[in-house]
Write a protein that holds these residues in place. Structure first.
Motif, short mmCIF file in Angstrom:
data_model
loop_
_atom_site.label_atom_id
_atom_site.label_comp_id
_atom_site.label_asym_id
_atom_site.label_seq_id
_atom_site.Cartn_x
_atom_site.Cartn_y
_atom_site.Cartn_z
N LEU A 145 0.87 -1.19 0.00
CA LEU A 145 0.00 0.00 0.00
C LEU A 145 0.90 1.22 0.00
CD1 LEU A 145 -3.07 0.84 0.35
CD2 LEU A 145 -2.63 0.93 2.79
N PHE A 146 0.46 2.29 -0.69
CA PHE A 146 1.28 3.51 -0.75
C PHE A 146 0.49 4.72 -0.30
CE2 PHE A 146 2.91 7.28 -3.07
CZ PHE A 146 4.14 7.36 -2.43
N GLN A 147 1.15 5.54 0.52
CA GLN A 147 0.56 6.82 0.94
C GLN A 147 1.47 7.96 0.50
OE1 GLN A 147 0.29 9.31 4.99
NE2 GLN A 147 -0.64 7.28 5.20
N LEU A 161 3.28 9.30 -9.34
CA LEU A 161 3.35 8.22 -8.37
C LEU A 161 2.08 7.36 -8.40
CD1 LEU A 161 4.93 10.18 -5.37
CD2 LEU A 161 6.10 8.53 -6.85
N GLN A 162 0.95 8.03 -8.58
CA GLN A 162 -0.33 7.32 -8.66
C GLN A 162 -0.35 6.40 -9.88
OE1 GLN A 162 -3.78 9.71 -9.59
NE2 GLN A 162 -5.15 8.33 -8.48
N GLN A 163 0.13 6.89 -11.01
CA GLN A 163 0.15 6.08 -12.23
C GLN A 163 1.00 4.82 -12.04
OE1 GLN A 163 1.25 8.23 -15.77
NE2 GLN A 163 1.17 6.41 -17.05
N LEU A 164 2.14 5.00 -11.37
CA LEU A 164 3.02 3.86 -11.10
C LEU A 164 2.30 2.84 -10.21
CD1 LEU A 164 5.90 2.80 -11.54
CD2 LEU A 164 6.62 4.15 -9.57
N CYS A 165 1.61 3.32 -9.20
CA CYS A 165 0.83 2.43 -8.33
C CYS A 165 -0.24 1.69 -9.12
CB CYS A 165 0.19 3.22 -7.19
SG CYS A 165 1.33 3.72 -5.90
N ILE A 188 -1.33 -1.30 -6.87
CA ILE A 188 -1.08 -0.91 -5.48
C ILE A 188 -2.02 0.25 -5.16
CG2 ILE A 188 0.61 0.06 -3.86
CD1 ILE A 188 1.73 -2.52 -4.72
N PRO A 189 -2.83 0.16 -4.11
CA PRO A 189 -3.71 1.29 -3.77
C PRO A 189 -2.89 2.54 -3.44
CG PRO A 189 -4.39 -0.70 -2.61
CD PRO A 189 -3.06 -1.00 -3.23
N PHE A 190 -3.39 3.70 -3.89
CA PHE A 190 -2.72 4.98 -3.73
C PHE A 190 -3.56 5.85 -2.80
CE2 PHE A 190 -2.19 9.43 -4.93
CZ PHE A 190 -0.81 9.58 -5.03
N ILE A 191 -2.98 6.19 -1.65
CA ILE A 191 -3.70 6.95 -0.63
C ILE A 191 -3.00 8.29 -0.42
CG2 ILE A 191 -4.16 6.98 1.87
CD1 ILE A 191 -4.89 4.09 1.67
N VAL A 192 -3.78 9.34 -0.18
CA VAL A 192 -3.24 10.68 0.03
C VAL A 192 -3.32 11.03 1.51
CG1 VAL A 192 -3.59 13.13 -0.45
CG2 VAL A 192 -3.82 11.46 -2.31
N LYS A 249 -14.16 4.45 -1.06
CA LYS A 249 -12.75 4.81 -0.86
C LYS A 249 -12.25 4.38 0.52
CE LYS A 249 -12.49 7.28 -4.75
NZ LYS A 249 -11.66 6.87 -5.88
N ILE A 250 -10.94 4.15 0.62
CA ILE A 250 -10.32 3.78 1.90
C ILE A 250 -10.12 5.03 2.76
CG2 ILE A 250 -8.24 2.80 2.98
CD1 ILE A 250 -7.72 1.35 0.27
N ILE A 251 -10.49 4.92 4.03
CA ILE A 251 -10.18 6.00 4.98
C ILE A 251 -9.42 5.41 6.16
CG2 ILE A 251 -11.08 7.73 6.59
CD1 ILE A 251 -13.38 8.21 4.74
#
Length: 219
Positions: free
Chosen positions: A42-44, A65-69, A74-78, A113-115
């Motif tokens: 997972l990536f933040q 970075l999101q495109q790479l994920c 790989i989920p991309f979280i901000v 969405k993930i929180i």
């Protein structure tokens, strides 16, 4: 991503890499590529601190970075920036105790969405669950240099306490986590570890990430 719930999020927390440009000595795209090759789950995107990018530059890096994920599923979280998460249609957001509650974020970003919410006490954990968090970031477990605003070091005590109190939501340990102490966090009851500098600052990012994958796999 399809609709997320706590149980679909749980396995994603195993090796949760958090990074922004200020955490990298190399190109952030290269750093993330290496971490993905090592098996991160997972990536933040956390663009904070002295020298952090803002405005268009921040948005551009986030998109790359999101495109790479996305290419590697790989989920991309901000981190914190709800407007950025909406602009990118990110997979989710992670917020601290000083940010708006998960319940109002949910209305803004949608129900699929993930929180994630940072929690430092049993009460904060209970409130975050009530507000609809999918997972909790618990810490700081050990002393950390990656965050200026990190609170008092908790060790693995809070993770154990939350599990003893019957809290079954996915938990990820955060703060000062290294390859040497990752297994102790899993043993305490966490589902994974979130790592900044022990991956971003490693001599071999791919190798360090792979070590974390091994050390967080329960036998």
């Amino acid at each position: 991503m399809s609709n997320m719930n706590s149980e679909t999020v749980r396995p994603l927390l195993k090796v949760y890499f958090i990074m922004g440009s200020v955490n990298c000595t190399e190109d952030p795209i290269e750093v993330l590529s290496e971490a993905i090759a090592g098996g991160m789950t997972l990536f933040q995107f956390r663009e904070k601190g002295a020298g952090a990018l803002i405005g268009e530059a921040k948005l551009t890096l986030a998109r790359e970075l999101q495109q790479l994920c996305q290419e590697h599923h790989i989920p991309f979280i901000v981190n914190d920036d709800i407007d950025l998460a909406i602009a990118l249609d990110a997979d989710g957001v992670h917020v601290g105790q000083d940010d708006e509650p998960a319940s109002s974020i949910r209305e803004r970003i949608g129900y699929h969405k993930i929180i994630g919410v940072s929690a430092h006490t049993l009460e904060e954990a209970q409130q975050a669950i009530q507000d609809g968090a999918h997972y909790l970031g618990v810490g700081p477990i050990f002393p950390t240099r990656s965050k200026d605003d990190a609170g008092e070091v908790l060790g693995t005590t809070l993770i154990r306490e939350l599990r003893q109190q019957g809290i079954s939501i996915p938990l990820v340990g955060i703060g000062g986590i290294s390859i040497d102490n990752a297994a102790s966090i899993i043993a305490a009851g966490a589902d994974g570890v979130s790592v900044i500098s022990a991956i971003a600052g490693a001599k071999s990012i791919k190798e360090a990430t792979a070590h974390f994958v091994r050390n967080t796999t329960q036998l």
